[in-house]
Design a protein around this motif. Structure first.
Motif, mmCIF file in Angstrom:
data_model
loop_
_atom_site.group_PDB
_atom_site.id
_atom_site.type_symbol
_atom_site.label_atom_id
_atom_site.label_comp_id
_atom_site.label_asym_id
_atom_site.label_seq_id
_atom_site.Cartn_x
_atom_site.Cartn_y
_atom_site.Cartn_z
ATOM 1 N N LYS A 65 -147.559 -19.051 -85.656
ATOM 2 C CA LYS A 65 -147.507 -19.932 -86.839
ATOM 3 C C LYS A 65 -148.543 -21.063 -86.757
ATOM 4 O O LYS A 65 -149.274 -21.317 -87.688
ATOM 5 N N CYS A 72 -156.880 -16.911 -87.955
ATOM 6 C CA CYS A 72 -155.448 -17.049 -88.134
ATOM 7 C C CYS A 72 -155.102 -17.845 -89.408
ATOM 8 O O CYS A 72 -153.983 -18.334 -89.566
ATOM 9 N N VAL A 77 -149.253 -13.391 -87.444
ATOM 10 C CA VAL A 77 -149.642 -11.993 -87.652
ATOM 11 C C VAL A 77 -148.530 -11.245 -88.401
ATOM 12 O O VAL A 77 -147.343 -11.483 -88.189
ATOM 13 N N THR A 78 -148.966 -10.335 -89.293
ATOM 14 C CA THR A 78 -147.963 -9.559 -90.031
ATOM 15 C C THR A 78 -147.695 -8.260 -89.296
ATOM 16 O O THR A 78 -148.483 -7.839 -88.452
ATOM 17 N N ALA A 79 -146.586 -7.640 -89.640
ATOM 18 C CA ALA A 79 -146.224 -6.357 -89.007
ATOM 19 C C ALA A 79 -147.286 -5.310 -89.267
ATOM 20 O O ALA A 79 -147.625 -4.516 -88.390
ATOM 21 N N ALA A 80 -147.875 -5.327 -90.509
ATOM 22 C CA ALA A 80 -148.905 -4.335 -90.861
ATOM 23 C C ALA A 80 -150.145 -4.514 -90.000
ATOM 24 O O ALA A 80 -150.713 -3.547 -89.490
ATOM 25 N N GLN A 81 -150.579 -5.821 -89.845
ATOM 26 C CA GLN A 81 -151.750 -6.087 -89.001
ATOM 27 C C GLN A 81 -151.501 -5.598 -87.580
ATOM 28 O O GLN A 81 -152.347 -4.954 -86.958
ATOM 29 N N ARG A 82 -150.309 -5.909 -87.076
ATOM 30 C CA ARG A 82 -149.957 -5.533 -85.701
ATOM 31 C C ARG A 82 -150.036 -4.018 -85.536
ATOM 32 O O ARG A 82 -150.609 -3.515 -84.558
ATOM 33 N N GLY A 155 -155.442 -12.003 -87.963
ATOM 34 C CA GLY A 155 -154.225 -11.703 -87.211
ATOM 35 C C GLY A 155 -154.426 -11.787 -85.709
ATOM 36 O O GLY A 155 -153.479 -11.784 -84.946
#
Ligand SMILES: Nc1ncnc2c1ncn2[C@@H]1O[C@H](COP(=O)(O)OP(=O)(O)OP(=O)(O)O)[C@@H](O)[C@H]1O
Ligand SMILES: [Mg+2]
Lengths: 302, 230
Positions: A65, A72, A77-82, A155
């Motif tokens: 955050k 950043c 980071v989003t789940a999709a990026q991860r 991310g």
């Protein structure tokens, strides 16, 4: 060749020149001990390299955050990026050998374990630690491939190569080793000068004997042999003392002091000491022998 | 021939005048030669050239059939084993006994100890020092010390014996004893060349006399006398 006769000549010579002999033994011991120590440091560096390069990873830290790097800007980071990062890492096989994902909770657990004796733990919350991918490369020198593919991507906060940190440390050790080696070389030069001088004094104090030897037709070799053996013997004794010092370094300094306090790394084994000791002995004896030989050639002419 | 000087000139590096100037002479096997002449005439220089402690500036020196200027350094010891040397100052090792002094000369050329134990008593008998093998040089008279030196020079039965003023430090009576010994050694087959200032000895012995003056041979007589008073 009369072995007993030569031996008794060597004994007389060493006793007659006792203070000089002791000086030679001590300088040889000190310079060879330094020489041996510098070789031991080098062996230590290579042991540590073997040990650590096997364990180094490239860490890809993901945005949390509060991260303020430009990549950043979109927040954590989003789940999709991860998932995308994970997929891209998989596509880099076989260079990428292993991939671990470390969540904030994992990171916190590891952090607590590492610093369990330190008050710092109570000041750090789970949230302050970033989640990351830890990547192990089949060839750790190819770090750039990973860095260029991931650094600066949205991310991703930072791509970190542990090897670079280690290399800095190894360079420092290498520098120390070089300094020890240089001092050892200077000491060896001093040793050679001392031996040259000792041989000169020895040749002078026995000029009566050597002039008679020349007169009755003793060969140069026979005239010089006792002197050469004396120099080699003194140097050999010095080398043995230096080796004792090296063994003490290994068994006391390394095994009893350093190893218990730095358990996370590997230290040189006895095989390194076993390899270095003969080098020290040969260096000492050869150096003394050559120094004596060339001095005598000048002072004990036919 | 044992010694051959062929137009030998020796000029020392620091010197202008030659110590030996165009000297040619021969010494045959079995001869006994006196080298006489005033101080500085070149006697010691002559003997040092024979031992190759010095090299000639010009000309060549042959000893025991070898041209010394062509003899490589590592062959010098072999030559010196065939040439015995005796000096005015004896050159004995003060901390060794008579026996050890002679044995030393054999040990350093690698002779086995069995050989040494056999030949040292023999040579002590030749020089007349039986029973004194356990003494150190400072427990001997000058004449006895010179006998030890001669024994050491002779123990290998050399072809040639070089003696530079062997009686220079001895009184006349003792000198005659030493001369008798050198004569005996000569009769055993060793060529002897000795320099001396002792006119009495030269006149008594009636052997070959070579006289040097300022580096020149001014006289070479087969049964000569000291004869300064020419
Ligand atoms: N090592 C040397 N260096 C320079 N000059 C020398 C050396 N030895 C001898 N000379 C000179 O050479 C000349 C001959 O000396 P040498 O010793 O042969 O004389 P000598 O006949 O033996 O004299 P003495 O009877 O006094 O012993 C002398 O002028 C001497 O000064
Ligand atoms: Mg002289």
């Amino acid at each position: 060749m009369r072995a007993t006769f030569v031996a008794s000549e060597v004994g007389t010579g060493l006793r007659r020149n006792l203070t000089m002999t002791i000086a030679v033994i001590i300088t040889v011991a000190v310079s060879l001990a330094l020489f041996g120590a510098s070789l031991l440091v080098r062996a230590q560096v290579s042991t540590m390299k073997d040990f650590w390069y096997d364990k180094v990873e490239v860490s890809i830290f993901l945005c949390s955050k509060g991260s303020d790097t430009p990549s950043c800007a979109g927040g954590a980071v989003t789940a999709a990026q991860r998932d995308q990062i994970k997929t891209d890492l998989e596509s880099l096989r076989p260079l990428v050998q292993e991939i671990f994902y470390e969540s904030k909770a994992d990171a916190y657990a590891r952090f607590k374990e590492q610093f369990k004796n330190s008050p710092i733990v109570s000041n750090v919350s789970e949230d302050a630690l970033p989640e990351s991918f830890r990547v192990k490369l089949s060839d750790p020198t190819k770090y750039d491939v990973v860095a260029s593919a991931f650094a600066g991507r949205p991310g991703i906060e930072q791509v970190n190569d542990q090897r670079q940190i280690l290399d800095k440390f190894f360079r420092l050790l290498g520098g120390l080793q070089l300094i020890a080696l240089l001092i050892a070389l200077v000491m060896l030069v001093v040793t050679v000068l001392l031996i040259v001088n000792t041989m000169r004094v020895a040749a002078f104090s026995r000029r009566r004997e050597t002039s008679i030897m020349r007169l009755v037709g003793a060969s140069n070799f026979y005239i010089q042999l006792p002197f050469l053996l004396e120099a080699a013997l003194a140097a050999g004794l010095g080398a043995v003392l230096a080796i004792v010092g090296l063994v003490a370094m290994k068994s006391i300094l390394i095994d009893q002091v350093l190893a218990p306090s730095f358990q996370f790394t590997a230290f040189v084994g006895w095989d390194a000491v076993l390899a270095i000791a003969p080098i020290m002995l040969v260096t000492g004896v050869l150096l003394a022998g050559l120094a004596a030989f060339f001095t005598l050639r000048k002072y004990l002419r036919v | 021939m044992v010694i051959l000087f062929d137009h030998v000139t020796k000029v020392y590096a620091s010197q202008q005048r030659p110590a030996l100037d165009d000297v040619s002479l021969e010494v045959e096997k079995g001869e006994f030669v006196f080298l006489v002449g005033p101080s500085g005439s070149g006697k010691s220089t002559f003997l040092r050239l024979v031992l190759r402690e010095e090299r000639p500036t010009k000309g060549s020196v042959w000893v025991l059939g070898k041209d010394l200027s062509r003899l490589s350094n590592w062959k010098i010891p072999a030559l010196r084993r065939q040439v015995g040397t005796v000096f005015q100052d004896f050159r004995l090792l003060p901390n060794k006994t008579v026996f050890e002094n002679i044995a030393f000369a054999l040990e350093v050329i690698g002779k086995p100890s069995g050989h040494i134990k056999k030949v040292v008593p023999e040579v002590l008998e030749v020089v007349g020092l039986e029973g004194k093998e356990g003494r150190r040089p400072d427990e001997l008279s000058g004449g006895e010390q010179q006998r030890v030196a001669i024994a050491r020079a002779f123990v290998n039965r050399p072809m040639l014996l070089i003696a530079d003023e062997p009686t220079g430090n001895l009184d006349p009576g003792t000198s005659i004893g030493i001369m008798k010994l050198l004569d005996r050694i000569n009769k055993l087959g060793t060529t002897v060349v000795m320099s001396t200032h002792d006119s009495q000895i030269v006149d008594q012995m009636r052997r070959r006399v070579i006289e040097l003056d300022s580096g020149h041979v001014v006289r070479d007589q087969s049964r000569g006398v000291y004869g300064y008073a020419r």
